[in-house]
Design a protein around this motif. Structure first.
Motif, PDB file in Angstrom:
ATOM      1  N   TYR A  58       1.060   5.312  -1.342  1.00  0.00           N
ATOM      2  CA  TYR A  58       0.209   5.966  -0.347  1.00  0.00           C
ATOM      3  C   TYR A  58       0.982   6.399   0.898  1.00  0.00           C
ATOM      4  O   TYR A  58       0.390   6.812   1.883  1.00  0.00           O
ATOM      5  CB  TYR A  58      -0.981   5.065   0.010  1.00  0.00           C
ATOM      6  CG  TYR A  58      -2.011   5.112  -1.079  1.00  0.00           C
ATOM      7  CD1 TYR A  58      -3.057   6.031  -1.035  1.00  0.00           C
ATOM      8  CD2 TYR A  58      -1.897   4.296  -2.187  1.00  0.00           C
ATOM      9  CE1 TYR A  58      -3.970   6.112  -2.051  1.00  0.00           C
ATOM     10  CE2 TYR A  58      -2.810   4.371  -3.219  1.00  0.00           C
ATOM     11  CZ  TYR A  58      -3.848   5.280  -3.152  1.00  0.00           C
ATOM     12  OH  TYR A  58      -4.743   5.374  -4.185  1.00  0.00           O
ATOM     13  N   GLN A  59       2.304   6.300   0.787  1.00  0.00           N
ATOM     14  CA  GLN A  59       3.160   6.779   1.874  1.00  0.00           C
ATOM     15  C   GLN A  59       2.870   8.254   2.141  1.00  0.00           C
ATOM     16  O   GLN A  59       2.894   9.068   1.234  1.00  0.00           O
ATOM     17  CB  GLN A  59       4.635   6.627   1.470  1.00  0.00           C
ATOM     18  CG  GLN A  59       5.625   7.007   2.551  1.00  0.00           C
ATOM     19  CD  GLN A  59       5.999   5.806   3.398  1.00  0.00           C
ATOM     20  OE1 GLN A  59       6.517   4.819   2.893  1.00  0.00           O
ATOM     21  NE2 GLN A  59       5.717   5.898   4.678  1.00  0.00           N
ATOM     22  N   GLY A  60       2.541   8.593   3.390  1.00  0.00           N
ATOM     23  CA  GLY A  60       2.279   9.992   3.729  1.00  0.00           C
ATOM     24  C   GLY A  60       0.842  10.416   3.463  1.00  0.00           C
ATOM     25  O   GLY A  60       0.427  11.489   3.882  1.00  0.00           O
ATOM     26  N   LEU A  61       0.082   9.606   2.728  1.00  0.00           N
ATOM     27  CA  LEU A  61      -1.298   9.987   2.414  1.00  0.00           C
ATOM     28  C   LEU A  61      -2.291   9.370   3.388  1.00  0.00           C
ATOM     29  O   LEU A  61      -3.375   9.911   3.596  1.00  0.00           O
ATOM     30  CB  LEU A  61      -1.649   9.556   0.982  1.00  0.00           C
ATOM     31  CG  LEU A  61      -0.808  10.229  -0.107  1.00  0.00           C
ATOM     32  CD1 LEU A  61      -1.223   9.725  -1.479  1.00  0.00           C
ATOM     33  CD2 LEU A  61      -0.955  11.747  -0.039  1.00  0.00           C
ATOM     34  N   ILE A  62      -1.940   8.216   3.928  1.00  0.00           N
ATOM     35  CA  ILE A  62      -2.805   7.623   4.949  1.00  0.00           C
ATOM     36  C   ILE A  62      -1.985   7.385   6.208  1.00  0.00           C
ATOM     37  O   ILE A  62      -0.776   7.187   6.139  1.00  0.00           O
ATOM     38  CB  ILE A  62      -3.454   6.295   4.473  1.00  0.00           C
ATOM     39  CG1 ILE A  62      -2.389   5.276   4.088  1.00  0.00           C
ATOM     40  CG2 ILE A  62      -4.404   6.529   3.322  1.00  0.00           C
ATOM     41  CD1 ILE A  62      -2.971   3.908   3.801  1.00  0.00           C
ATOM     42  N   ASN A  63      -2.652   7.446   7.362  1.00  0.00           N
ATOM     43  CA  ASN A  63      -1.927   7.258   8.616  1.00  0.00           C
ATOM     44  C   ASN A  63      -1.971   5.797   9.057  1.00  0.00           C
ATOM     45  O   ASN A  63      -2.598   4.959   8.414  1.00  0.00           O
ATOM     46  CB  ASN A  63      -2.452   8.218   9.694  1.00  0.00           C
ATOM     47  CG  ASN A  63      -3.918   7.945  10.029  1.00  0.00           C
ATOM     48  OD1 ASN A  63      -4.383   6.817   9.949  1.00  0.00           O
ATOM     49  ND2 ASN A  63      -4.641   8.991  10.395  1.00  0.00           N
TER      50      ASN A  63
ATOM     51  N   ILE B 202       0.840  -1.203   0.000  1.00  0.00           N
ATOM     52  CA  ILE B 202       0.000   0.000   0.000  1.00  0.00           C
ATOM     53  C   ILE B 202       0.877   1.254   0.000  1.00  0.00           C
ATOM     54  O   ILE B 202       0.658   2.187  -0.778  1.00  0.00           O
ATOM     55  CB  ILE B 202      -0.937   0.005   1.231  1.00  0.00           C
ATOM     56  CG1 ILE B 202      -1.931  -1.159   1.152  1.00  0.00           C
ATOM     57  CG2 ILE B 202      -1.672   1.344   1.330  1.00  0.00           C
ATOM     58  CD1 ILE B 202      -2.719  -1.391   2.427  1.00  0.00           C
ATOM     59  N   LEU B 203       1.893   1.273   0.853  1.00  0.00           N
ATOM     60  CA  LEU B 203       2.699   2.490   1.020  1.00  0.00           C
ATOM     61  C   LEU B 203       3.697   2.677  -0.120  1.00  0.00           C
ATOM     62  O   LEU B 203       3.891   3.786  -0.600  1.00  0.00           O
ATOM     63  CB  LEU B 203       3.424   2.462   2.368  1.00  0.00           C
ATOM     64  CG  LEU B 203       2.517   2.413   3.601  1.00  0.00           C
ATOM     65  CD1 LEU B 203       3.343   2.399   4.873  1.00  0.00           C
ATOM     66  CD2 LEU B 203       1.545   3.596   3.611  1.00  0.00           C
ATOM     67  N   GLN B 204       4.342   1.582  -0.521  1.00  0.00           N
ATOM     68  CA  GLN B 204       5.337   1.656  -1.607  1.00  0.00           C
ATOM     69  C   GLN B 204       5.090   0.526  -2.594  1.00  0.00           C
ATOM     70  O   GLN B 204       5.838  -0.450  -2.640  1.00  0.00           O
ATOM     71  CB  GLN B 204       6.753   1.546  -1.044  1.00  0.00           C
ATOM     72  CG  GLN B 204       7.134   2.700  -0.147  1.00  0.00           C
ATOM     73  CD  GLN B 204       8.110   2.259   0.936  1.00  0.00           C
ATOM     74  OE1 GLN B 204       8.632   1.148   0.911  1.00  0.00           O
ATOM     75  NE2 GLN B 204       8.353   3.145   1.869  1.00  0.00           N
ATOM     76  N   PRO B 205       4.038   0.674  -3.404  1.00  0.00           N
ATOM     77  CA  PRO B 205       3.656  -0.435  -4.287  1.00  0.00           C
ATOM     78  C   PRO B 205       4.732  -0.794  -5.313  1.00  0.00           C
ATOM     79  O   PRO B 205       4.757  -1.924  -5.801  1.00  0.00           O
ATOM     80  CB  PRO B 205       2.377   0.070  -4.967  1.00  0.00           C
ATOM     81  CG  PRO B 205       2.281   1.513  -4.666  1.00  0.00           C
ATOM     82  CD  PRO B 205       3.136   1.818  -3.494  1.00  0.00           C
TER      83      PRO B 205
END
Ligand code: CUA
Length: 318
Positions: free
Chosen positions: A289-294, A271-274
């Motif tokens: 999504y790194q930085g976009l979701i907590n 999710i974070l670094q696909p």
């Protein structure tokens, strides 16, 4: 017996006694040899001290038997330590498959808890007695460490990574939770309580309090809000991304020919670094999504993927 010692923490988990037994074995061996060596130094110093100014020490002759003996005995003792320690370590590192999953996020300076049914807590963690509980640990900022002395368990909580820890509480009560890794100004205040309840009391606790859907339902909503469903279609349909149904806990074939298991750590990275690991047969199209979701949203998504199927059952209260 030992919990009556004022400095010794209570033992309230299935592994606590085993950890203590190993600990006391190590202390006993160390104490025995420290004492033995100290006494021998004094005895020999007295027995063999120089009595006349012109006295010359006797020459040494080797002894093969002695050499073998003082190599074999320490080897045997350290092997006992090794195999005892390793078997206990494996027990601590392998959560039972039927363990109840709870998500814990560390941040400066608090512990945030998400239960599978959607209940949240801060600096408190309610668990049932007599049932294995597996914590999935993540950090929002720096390295913390989740430490419950009464359970004899401790695990680092590392940013960008998913770590795990399990325990089974053996008696109801309130047990201290500490952060055991220096994490900034208020590290010493990053404490909390584990509240172990009888199963029925735990069910009542779960039932009380407002909940906005289970963790998996929250994850499903987020999955839609973020538009994940436009690429990750239901099984059997060809989307731009792989279908996520029945994915969790199963092996995934990657573009480079290797295979990984779709566990929390892999899903988090995907999710974070696909781009880090592309699934075989797909293009690297997904945005990171790194930085976009907590962390908490990440846990919601992971709970949703877990609920979409796969071998380990989600932590439905039993
Ligand atoms: Cu968190 Cu120390």
């Amino acid at each position: 017996m030992l919990e009556h010692l004022p400095l010794f923490p209570e033992a309230a988990s299935t592994v606590a006694r085993q950890v203590d037994a190993l600990y006391f074995f190590l202390v006993a061996v160390s104490a025995f040899f420290s004492l033995l060596i100290a006494v021998l130094i004094v005895v020999f110093a007295i027995k063999y001290h120089r009595r006349r100014a012109d006295q010359v020490g006797a020459g040494l002759t080797g002894s093969l038997r002695l050499e073998i003996l003082w190599s074999a005995i320490p080897l045997a003792i350290t092997m006992v330590m090794f195999f005892w320690g390793a078997s206990l370590y494996f027990r601590l590192m392998r959560p039972p498959a039927d363990a109840m999953v709870i998500y814990v996020t560390g941040k400066q300076w608090m512990w945030k808890v998400q239960h599978a049914d959607g209940r949240r807590e801060i600096n408190e963690l309610h668990v049932p007695v007599g049932r294995p509980v597996r914590l999935v640990l993540g950090s929002e900022d720096v390295i913390h460490s989740f430490y419950v002395p009464a359970f004899r368990v401790k695990m680092d909580v590392v940013p960008g990574r998913s770590t795990t820890l399990w325990f089974e509480a053996t008696k109801p009560g309130r047990y201290r939770l500490f952060c055991a890794e220096y994490c900034g100004t208020k590290h010493s205040g990053m404490t909390g309580w584990i509240v172990a309840l009888e199963p029925r009391a735990f069910q009542q606790w779960l039932a009380g309090g407002p909940v906005e859907g289970s963790l998996a339902q929250q994850g499903e909503k987020l999955f839609m809000d973020l538009g994940c469903h436009t690429c990750h279609l239901p099984a059997g349909q060809q989307g731009r991304g792989p279908s996520l149904e029945g994915l969790f806990g199963r092996p995934v074939k990657l573009a480079d020919g290797s295979t990984v298991t779709a566990d929390e750590a892999y899903v988090r990275e995907a999710i974070l670094q696909p781009q880090a690991r592309i699934v075989a047969g797909f293009q690297p199209l997904m945005p990171p999504y790194q930085g976009l979701i907590n962390e908490e949203q990440l846990n919601q998504l992971i709970a949703y993927l877990r609920a979409l199927g796969g071998p380990p059952p989600e932590a439905a209260p039993r």
